[in-house]
Design an enzyme around this catalytic site. Sequence first.
Site, PDB file in Angstrom:
ATOM      1  CG  ASP A   1      -0.223  -0.637   2.387  1.00 19.16           C
ATOM      2  OD1 ASP A   1       0.744  -0.558   2.626  1.00 19.16           O
ATOM      3  OD2 ASP A   1      -0.791  -0.893   3.872  1.00 19.16           O
TER       4      ASP A   1
ATOM      5  CD  GLU B   1      -8.312   2.077   7.766  1.00 20.22           C
ATOM      6  OE1 GLU B   1      -8.129   0.991   8.531  1.00 20.22           O
ATOM      7  OE2 GLU B   1      -7.361   3.326   7.744  1.00 20.22           O
TER       8      GLU B   1
ATOM      9  CG  HIS C   1      -5.396  -1.446   8.697  1.00 20.75           C
ATOM     10  ND1 HIS C   1      -5.376   0.684   8.775  1.00 20.75           N
ATOM     11  CD2 HIS C   1      -4.327  -1.357   9.107  1.00 20.75           C
ATOM     12  CE1 HIS C   1      -4.190   0.459   9.607  1.00 20.75           C
ATOM     13  NE2 HIS C   1      -3.133  -0.295   9.463  1.00 20.75           N
TER      14      HIS C   1
ATOM     15  CG  ASN D   1      -8.251   0.080  11.614  1.00 15.81           C
ATOM     16  OD1 ASN D   1      -7.445  -0.366  11.573  1.00 15.81           O
ATOM     17  ND2 ASN D   1      -8.940   1.268  11.519  1.00 15.81           N
TER      18      ASN D   1
HETATM   19  C1  F6R Z   1       1.254  -0.332   5.966  1.00 18.86           C
HETATM   20  C2  F6R Z   1       0.656  -1.469   6.231  1.00 18.86           C
HETATM   21  C3  F6R Z   1      -0.138  -1.256   7.813  1.00 18.86           C
HETATM   22  C4  F6R Z   1       0.465  -1.284   8.651  1.00 18.86           C
HETATM   23  C5  F6R Z   1      -0.335  -1.753   9.792  1.00 18.86           C
HETATM   24  C6  F6R Z   1       0.853  -1.711  11.073  1.00 18.86           C
HETATM   25  O1  F6R Z   1       2.571  -0.525   4.666  1.00 18.86           O
HETATM   26  O2  F6R Z   1       0.186  -2.508   5.501  1.00 18.86           O
HETATM   27  O3  F6R Z   1      -1.140  -1.754   7.624  1.00 18.86           O
HETATM   28  O4  F6R Z   1       0.956  -2.976   8.465  1.00 18.86           O
HETATM   29  O5  F6R Z   1      -0.858  -0.182  10.524  1.00 18.86           O
HETATM   30  O6  F6R Z   1       1.640  -0.440  10.889  1.00 18.86           O
HETATM   31  P1  F6R Z   1       2.898  -1.071  12.122  1.00 18.86           P
HETATM   32  O7  F6R Z   1       3.686  -2.372  11.940  1.00 18.86           O
HETATM   33  O8  F6R Z   1       3.464   0.191  12.314  1.00 18.86           O
HETATM   34  O9  F6R Z   1       2.088  -1.472  13.808  1.00 18.86           O
END
Ligand code: F6R
Length: 243
Positions: A60, A135, A130, A128
């Site tokens: 992403d 989301e 995701h 959350n």
């Molecule tokens: C980032 C992504 C997000 C993260 C998630 C957890 O490329 O795809 O979905 O994996 O927000 O983020 P961290 O690892 O920073 O806690």
Amino acid sequence: MRVHVDPAGSWAVAVAAALNEWLGERAQPRLCLAAGTTPEPVYQRLAPVLVADATIFLLDEFGGLPADDPGRCAAMLRRGLLQRAAVPAGRFRAPDVDAPDLDAACRRYEGAIADGGLDLAVVGLGPNGHIGMNEPGSAADSVTRRVDLADTTRAASRRYGITRPPAWGVTMGMGTVLAAREIWLLVTGPHKRRILDRVLNGPVDPSVPATLLRTHPDVVCRVDDRAYRPREPDAADDPAPGG
Ligand code: F6R
């Protein structure tokens, strides 16, 4: 979904060793990689010679940011892995969030992924629930598309050194991720304990997109012992997020 728990102190070493082994057993694998803080210490420990052989698709990307913003997902992955592993530019693909026709760019990205598929998707877990920027409410068959970010996701992006919290992004869909042959869900830290429990034990429902991973036949959840606690009859004493 299988769950593999390692002590927090050796989690990154163990996951990197497993991923190095996985890479070493395959020729020219096609990977989806998430950015973010969770996989960072794993990427730092990957063997460059193994990674250089892979084609990497970024999960992403944030939209509406300067091209050189250090908080862009591609920038994080470049710093953490691609530069060190000398992955040729042609073998790193990312959603083109700056394209004038974003829908067409999303379709092209989805097509490039589908043309050969993904051998492994390495994803993290949002507070959350995701996956990528899918989301709550994201459908199991969703594909690469532009999405508006949840407030928690915008707030969390601050820790990536981003200049200003983005309002939107482009993400592979849940369907894109679920089409990967294998999925590794990486989760660390006590602040993820409550959502991880929901992902592993709650109902499979798009309101917590990560639960959809449980419909996939080959998913391993690689967690540290600060995020994971075996279920007890009374699990109502989980710490609050961030605790
Ligand atoms: C980032 C992504 C997000 C993260 C998630 C957890 O490329 O795809 O979905 O994996 O927000 O983020 P961290 O690892 O920073 O806690």
